[in-house]
Scaffold this motif. Structure first.
Motif, mmCIF file in Angstrom:
data_model
loop_
_atom_site.group_PDB
_atom_site.id
_atom_site.type_symbol
_atom_site.label_atom_id
_atom_site.label_comp_id
_atom_site.label_asym_id
_atom_site.label_seq_id
_atom_site.Cartn_x
_atom_site.Cartn_y
_atom_site.Cartn_z
ATOM 1 N N LYS A 159 0.835 -1.199 0.000
ATOM 2 C CA LYS A 159 0.000 0.000 0.000
ATOM 3 C C LYS A 159 0.872 1.252 0.000
ATOM 4 C CE LYS A 159 -3.769 2.264 2.520
ATOM 5 N NZ LYS A 159 -3.162 3.601 2.532
ATOM 6 N N ILE A 160 0.512 2.227 -0.826
ATOM 7 C CA ILE A 160 1.215 3.509 -0.846
ATOM 8 C C ILE A 160 0.798 4.288 0.409
ATOM 9 C CG2 ILE A 160 1.514 5.710 -2.049
ATOM 10 C CD1 ILE A 160 0.844 4.240 -4.658
ATOM 11 N N PRO A 161 1.746 4.722 1.242
ATOM 12 C CA PRO A 161 1.395 5.451 2.475
ATOM 13 C C PRO A 161 0.594 6.719 2.180
ATOM 14 C CG PRO A 161 3.699 4.785 2.489
ATOM 15 C CD PRO A 161 3.193 4.540 1.096
ATOM 16 N N ASP A 162 -0.436 6.940 2.983
ATOM 17 C CA ASP A 162 -1.260 8.137 2.810
ATOM 18 C C ASP A 162 -0.448 9.408 3.029
ATOM 19 O OD1 ASP A 162 -3.522 6.629 2.253
ATOM 20 O OD2 ASP A 162 -4.133 6.527 4.357
ATOM 21 N N THR A 163 0.591 9.311 3.852
ATOM 22 C CA THR A 163 1.410 10.480 4.184
ATOM 23 C C THR A 163 2.008 11.120 2.943
ATOM 24 O OG1 THR A 163 2.007 9.438 6.285
ATOM 25 C CG2 THR A 163 3.344 11.302 5.574
ATOM 26 N N VAL A 164 2.524 10.299 2.024
ATOM 27 C CA VAL A 164 3.201 10.863 0.854
ATOM 28 C C VAL A 164 2.228 11.501 -0.129
ATOM 29 C CG1 VAL A 164 5.097 9.221 1.047
ATOM 30 C CG2 VAL A 164 3.176 8.690 -0.467
ATOM 31 N N ARG A 165 0.941 11.206 0.020
ATOM 32 C CA ARG A 165 -0.068 11.810 -0.854
ATOM 33 C C ARG A 165 -0.459 13.214 -0.382
ATOM 34 N NH1 ARG A 165 -2.540 7.744 -3.990
ATOM 35 N NH2 ARG A 165 -2.356 5.627 -3.166
ATOM 36 N N SER A 166 -0.139 13.511 0.867
ATOM 37 C CA SER A 166 -0.534 14.784 1.458
ATOM 38 C C SER A 166 0.181 15.960 0.797
ATOM 39 C CB SER A 166 -0.213 14.776 2.953
ATOM 40 O OG SER A 166 -0.331 16.076 3.501
ATOM 41 N N LEU A 167 -0.556 17.041 0.561
ATOM 42 C CA LEU A 167 0.049 18.240 -0.014
ATOM 43 C C LEU A 167 1.061 18.862 0.950
ATOM 44 C CD1 LEU A 167 -2.960 19.961 -1.836
ATOM 45 C CD2 LEU A 167 -1.071 18.682 -2.842
ATOM 46 N N TRP A 168 0.954 18.514 2.224
ATOM 47 C CA TRP A 168 1.919 19.018 3.200
ATOM 48 C C TRP A 168 3.295 18.422 2.944
ATOM 49 C CZ3 TRP A 168 0.773 23.112 5.945
ATOM 50 C CH2 TRP A 168 -0.566 23.376 6.230
ATOM 51 N N VAL A 169 3.337 17.300 2.281
ATOM 52 C CA VAL A 169 4.598 16.675 1.890
ATOM 53 C C VAL A 169 4.942 17.050 0.453
ATOM 54 C CG1 VAL A 169 5.747 14.471 1.393
ATOM 55 C CG2 VAL A 169 4.363 14.717 3.464
ATOM 56 N N ARG A 170 3.954 17.018 -0.394
ATOM 57 C CA ARG A 170 4.178 17.194 -1.825
ATOM 58 C C ARG A 170 4.618 18.595 -2.219
ATOM 59 N NH1 ARG A 170 -0.972 14.119 -4.361
ATOM 60 N NH2 ARG A 170 -0.035 14.887 -6.269
ATOM 61 N N GLY A 179 16.962 25.136 -9.851
ATOM 62 C CA GLY A 179 17.137 26.537 -10.228
ATOM 63 C C GLY A 179 18.431 27.119 -9.698
ATOM 64 N N TYR A 180 18.780 26.755 -8.455
ATOM 65 C CA TYR A 180 20.022 27.232 -7.831
ATOM 66 C C TYR A 180 21.238 26.736 -8.606
ATOM 67 C CZ TYR A 180 23.796 27.539 -4.396
ATOM 68 O OH TYR A 180 24.994 27.799 -3.773
ATOM 69 N N ARG A 181 21.225 25.457 -8.978
ATOM 70 C CA ARG A 181 22.335 24.881 -9.732
ATOM 71 C C ARG A 181 22.502 25.578 -11.081
ATOM 72 N NH1 ARG A 181 23.649 19.540 -9.300
ATOM 73 N NH2 ARG A 181 25.161 20.054 -10.944
ATOM 74 N N ILE A 182 21.392 25.815 -11.757
ATOM 75 C CA ILE A 182 21.448 26.448 -13.074
ATOM 76 C C ILE A 182 21.936 27.890 -12.958
ATOM 77 C CG2 ILE A 182 20.046 27.272 -15.020
ATOM 78 C CD1 ILE A 182 18.347 24.747 -14.698
ATOM 79 N N ALA A 183 21.452 28.616 -11.931
ATOM 80 C CA ALA A 183 21.847 30.011 -11.730
ATOM 81 C C ALA A 183 23.344 30.135 -11.510
ATOM 82 C CB ALA A 183 21.085 30.607 -10.551
ATOM 83 N N ASN A 184 23.934 29.169 -10.835
ATOM 84 C CA ASN A 184 25.371 29.198 -10.563
ATOM 85 C C ASN A 184 26.211 28.848 -11.787
ATOM 86 O OD1 ASN A 184 25.175 29.980 -7.899
ATOM 87 N ND2 ASN A 184 25.177 27.898 -7.101
ATOM 88 N N PHE A 210 8.934 22.434 -4.160
ATOM 89 C CA PHE A 210 9.768 23.630 -4.065
ATOM 90 C C PHE A 210 11.230 23.283 -3.763
ATOM 91 C CE2 PHE A 210 5.621 25.765 -3.401
ATOM 92 C CZ PHE A 210 5.762 26.762 -4.359
ATOM 93 N N LEU A 211 11.451 22.216 -3.025
ATOM 94 C CA LEU A 211 12.811 21.800 -2.714
ATOM 95 C C LEU A 211 13.557 21.373 -3.985
ATOM 96 C CD1 LEU A 211 14.967 21.142 -0.570
ATOM 97 C CD2 LEU A 211 13.995 18.838 -0.449
ATOM 98 N N LEU A 212 12.943 20.514 -4.784
ATOM 99 C CA LEU A 212 13.600 20.030 -5.991
ATOM 100 C C LEU A 212 13.713 21.116 -7.062
ATOM 101 C CD1 LEU A 212 12.184 16.407 -6.411
ATOM 102 C CD2 LEU A 212 14.430 17.110 -5.603
#
Length: 205
Positions: free
Chosen positions: A70-81, A93-98, A86-88
């Motif tokens: 079963k896929i954990p419900d936690t990873v479906r949450s927008l609080w995680v997603r 974006g940071y790598r490209i800017a440099n 934004f992290l990825l």
């Protein structure tokens, strides 16, 4: 799904592995981004179930060795997603800017895309084998973007009078959604497997 869908998985391997020697292959990711943002306002996550190379990779390759838990419900949450998105995207974006303005800028930016493809594919592979093939897709940044842009578009419709509650639609859903449950399903990837599995033609888009 489209007839070509099962064969698209090879593309993610070409970019992830071949890109280490030919960084220009990384720019294939820009085509993916463009397709996603052109399609999602009209069909939501249709790209995920029909044209996504990584989706094809996990569905038709990784699924053969997956534990299919079963896929954990936690990873479906927008609080995680949303933070993952934004992290990825921020890291990329940071790598490209440099890199901008340095020598061999074109190849270096291509390598950024290759690296992102390789890392996320590795994560998708590990989660897909340990849990379920589409675990990564449950919080994939591009999948999240499609959900937010067009999650209500091109919805799956159930004709209750025809449904016999056999549960076949739920069993074949790669995203492990409750197909017969009322309400919008913004993470439906429009692959059509539930439609094809229904013995009473009770489902349609």
């Amino acid at each position: 799904m489209l007839k070509i869908t099962p064969y698209l998985g090879i593309l993610v391997l070409i970019v992830s592995i071949g890109g280490l020697w030919y960084p220009a292959l990384g720019y294939f990711m820009l085509l993916i981004f463009a397709a996603i943002f052109l399609i999602s306002p009209f069909r939501g996550r249709w790209f995920c179930g029909n044209l996504c190379p990584r989706g094809s990779f996990v569905d038709f390759w990784v699924s053969k060795i997956s534990r299919k838990k079963k896929i954990p419900d936690t990873v479906r949450s927008l609080w995680v997603r949303v933070p993952v998105f934004f992290l990825l995207m921020g890291f990329m974006g940071y790598r490209i800017a440099n890199i901008l303005g340095s020598l061999n800028t074109f190849e270096k930016i291509g390598m950024v895309f290759v690296t992102m493809c390789l890392v996320t594919t590795a994560i998708a592979f590990l989660l897909g084998t340990y849990l379920s093939p589409r675990t990564w897709c449950s919080f994939c940044p591009m999948g999240t973007a499609q959900r937010l842009i067009g999650g209500k578009r091109y919805p799956l419709k159930l004709t209750k009078e025809k449904c016999i509650n056999c549960g076949k639609c739920d069993k074949v859903c790669p995203m492990q959604l409750k197909v017969r449950e009322e309400g919008k399903k913004p993470d439906c990837i429009k692959c059509g497997r539930c439609v094809n599995a229904c013995p009473k033609n009770a489902l349609q888009f």
